[in-house]
Design a protein around this motif. Sequence first.
Motif, PDB file in Angstrom:
ATOM      1  N   VAL A 146      13.394 -70.827  38.574  1.00 45.78           N
ATOM      2  CA  VAL A 146      13.954 -72.171  38.543  1.00 45.78           C
ATOM      3  C   VAL A 146      13.223 -73.013  37.511  1.00 45.78           C
ATOM      4  O   VAL A 146      12.006 -72.903  37.360  1.00 45.78           O
ATOM      5  CB  VAL A 146      13.833 -72.842  39.937  1.00 45.78           C
ATOM      6  N   VAL A 147      13.968 -73.833  36.803  1.00 46.02           N
ATOM      7  CA  VAL A 147      13.404 -74.892  35.965  1.00 46.02           C
ATOM      8  C   VAL A 147      13.747 -76.210  36.647  1.00 46.02           C
ATOM      9  O   VAL A 147      14.879 -76.410  37.097  1.00 46.02           O
ATOM     10  CB  VAL A 147      13.978 -74.860  34.538  1.00 46.02           C
TER      11      VAL A 147
ATOM     12  N   ASP B 105       3.343 -74.487  34.820  1.00 47.65           N
ATOM     13  CA  ASP B 105       3.031 -73.400  33.897  1.00 47.65           C
ATOM     14  C   ASP B 105       3.719 -73.615  32.556  1.00 47.65           C
ATOM     15  O   ASP B 105       3.192 -73.239  31.510  1.00 47.65           O
ATOM     16  CB  ASP B 105       3.491 -72.066  34.496  1.00 47.65           C
ATOM     17  N   VAL B 106       4.910 -74.195  32.606  1.00 45.67           N
ATOM     18  CA  VAL B 106       5.684 -74.522  31.407  1.00 45.67           C
ATOM     19  C   VAL B 106       6.144 -75.965  31.542  1.00 45.67           C
ATOM     20  O   VAL B 106       6.729 -76.339  32.561  1.00 45.67           O
ATOM     21  CB  VAL B 106       6.912 -73.594  31.254  1.00 45.67           C
ATOM     22  N   LEU B 107       5.856 -76.781  30.531  1.00 52.77           N
ATOM     23  CA  LEU B 107       6.267 -78.180  30.544  1.00 52.77           C
ATOM     24  C   LEU B 107       6.882 -78.526  29.202  1.00 52.77           C
ATOM     25  O   LEU B 107       6.240 -78.371  28.158  1.00 52.77           O
ATOM     26  CB  LEU B 107       5.078 -79.102  30.825  1.00 52.77           C
ATOM     27  N   ILE B 108       8.122 -78.992  29.225  1.00 53.07           N
ATOM     28  CA  ILE B 108       8.840 -79.393  28.017  1.00 53.07           C
ATOM     29  C   ILE B 108       9.295 -80.825  28.197  1.00 53.07           C
ATOM     30  O   ILE B 108      10.015 -81.151  29.147  1.00 53.07           O
ATOM     31  CB  ILE B 108      10.046 -78.478  27.757  1.00 53.07           C
ATOM     32  N   GLY B 109       8.863 -81.689  27.289  1.00 49.10           N
ATOM     33  CA  GLY B 109       9.250 -83.093  27.322  1.00 49.10           C
ATOM     34  C   GLY B 109      10.410 -83.387  26.398  1.00 49.10           C
ATOM     35  O   GLY B 109      10.697 -82.622  25.467  1.00 49.10           O
ATOM     36  N   GLY B 110      11.046 -84.513  26.637  1.00 49.62           N
ATOM     37  CA  GLY B 110      12.185 -84.902  25.823  1.00 49.62           C
ATOM     38  C   GLY B 110      11.835 -85.161  24.376  1.00 49.62           C
ATOM     39  O   GLY B 110      12.717 -85.143  23.505  1.00 49.62           O
ATOM     40  N   ASP B 111      10.559 -85.406  24.085  1.00 54.89           N
ATOM     41  CA  ASP B 111      10.134 -85.622  22.707  1.00 54.89           C
ATOM     42  C   ASP B 111       9.861 -84.315  21.972  1.00 54.89           C
ATOM     43  O   ASP B 111       9.472 -84.330  20.805  1.00 54.89           O
ATOM     44  CB  ASP B 111       8.875 -86.501  22.677  1.00 54.89           C
TER      45      ASP B 111
ATOM     46  N   PRO C 154      19.309 -66.963  30.133  1.00 52.37           N
ATOM     47  CA  PRO C 154      19.782 -68.168  30.826  1.00 52.37           C
ATOM     48  C   PRO C 154      20.455 -67.883  32.166  1.00 52.37           C
ATOM     49  O   PRO C 154      20.285 -68.638  33.125  1.00 52.37           O
ATOM     50  CB  PRO C 154      20.775 -68.777  29.822  1.00 52.37           C
ATOM     51  N   GLY C 155      21.200 -66.786  32.242  1.00 52.06           N
ATOM     52  CA  GLY C 155      21.900 -66.465  33.478  1.00 52.06           C
ATOM     53  C   GLY C 155      20.994 -66.101  34.635  1.00 52.06           C
ATOM     54  O   GLY C 155      21.456 -66.016  35.780  1.00 52.06           O
TER      55      GLY C 155
ATOM     56  N   ALA D  97      17.188 -74.157  26.800  1.00 53.90           N
ATOM     57  CA  ALA D  97      17.089 -72.954  25.973  1.00 53.90           C
ATOM     58  C   ALA D  97      15.627 -72.662  25.644  1.00 53.90           C
ATOM     59  O   ALA D  97      15.187 -71.504  25.655  1.00 53.90           O
ATOM     60  CB  ALA D  97      17.903 -73.129  24.698  1.00 53.90           C
ATOM     61  N   MET D  98      14.860 -73.722  25.369  1.00 55.84           N
ATOM     62  CA  MET D  98      13.436 -73.559  25.097  1.00 55.84           C
ATOM     63  C   MET D  98      12.711 -73.045  26.336  1.00 55.84           C
ATOM     64  O   MET D  98      11.830 -72.174  26.247  1.00 55.84           O
ATOM     65  CB  MET D  98      12.831 -74.882  24.640  1.00 55.84           C
ATOM     66  N   ALA D  99      13.074 -73.578  27.493  1.00 60.32           N
ATOM     67  CA  ALA D  99      12.445 -73.124  28.742  1.00 60.32           C
ATOM     68  C   ALA D  99      12.720 -71.648  28.987  1.00 60.32           C
ATOM     69  O   ALA D  99      11.818 -70.892  29.386  1.00 60.32           O
ATOM     70  CB  ALA D  99      12.945 -73.967  29.907  1.00 60.32           C
ATOM     71  N   ALA D 100      13.969 -71.218  28.773  1.00 59.33           N
ATOM     72  CA  ALA D 100      14.306 -69.807  28.967  1.00 59.33           C
ATOM     73  C   ALA D 100      13.479 -68.923  28.051  1.00 59.33           C
ATOM     74  O   ALA D 100      12.979 -67.859  28.464  1.00 59.33           O
ATOM     75  CB  ALA D 100      15.799 -69.587  28.722  1.00 59.33           C
TER      76      ALA D 100
END
Length: 207
Positions: free
Chosen positions: A6-7, A123-129, A152-153, A142-145
């Motif tokens: 899950v993201v 463990d993985v953090l992606i911000g809007g910036d 993605p599926g 897509a970056m998280a995957a």
Amino acid sequence: MAISEVVWDMDGTLLDTARAVPAAYIAATEELCGRTVDRDEVLRLYPVGPPAEILARLVGRVLSAEEEEAYYRRLGESPVDPFPGVAETLAALASRGKRLAVFTGASHRAAEILLASAGIGPDVLIGGDEVPAMKPAPDGLAMAAQKLGREPGELAYVGDSPLDMRAASAAGFAAWSPSWGHMYEPETPADRVLDRPGEVLGLLNGF
């Protein structure tokens, strides 16, 4: 394809930031230009981008990096809590080797401040910036995957806003909508509606 990980969205999904984040914008706007804004005005600007973009809209001009610090100072002064059941759910996921991935429209730095305040370490953090295009574009997911090494599926995105559900669909993720969220709208199409965080545990393959 079965969902294996899950993201998560952050605001309104993992964390109850309904007061702390708008309050930080309101206080920073007052400090920078003397203008008084209200919570509703702040909330309307959430889709425009990360904090630098929102604060610039509120103040009415481009801000320097030093001026943007006003928001982060205020944010750090307001402790936040995870929603009920979140901490227990994340602990259960971690105990089974599931990674905690977060994609949020907030900046990476704001997310670090808020998550740390709530005692959550992703463990993985992606911000809007950090992404070319904001939700509902699929870029962040897509970056998280990619970071998770998953197709993605194999992934679901849990996010409370309609933009989150559209981003999930655009990215090829399962779209799971948390009914406890700040911006949850029952009429928004979603693959699943969750009434409590712990429901995630029963939906993951091999949990």
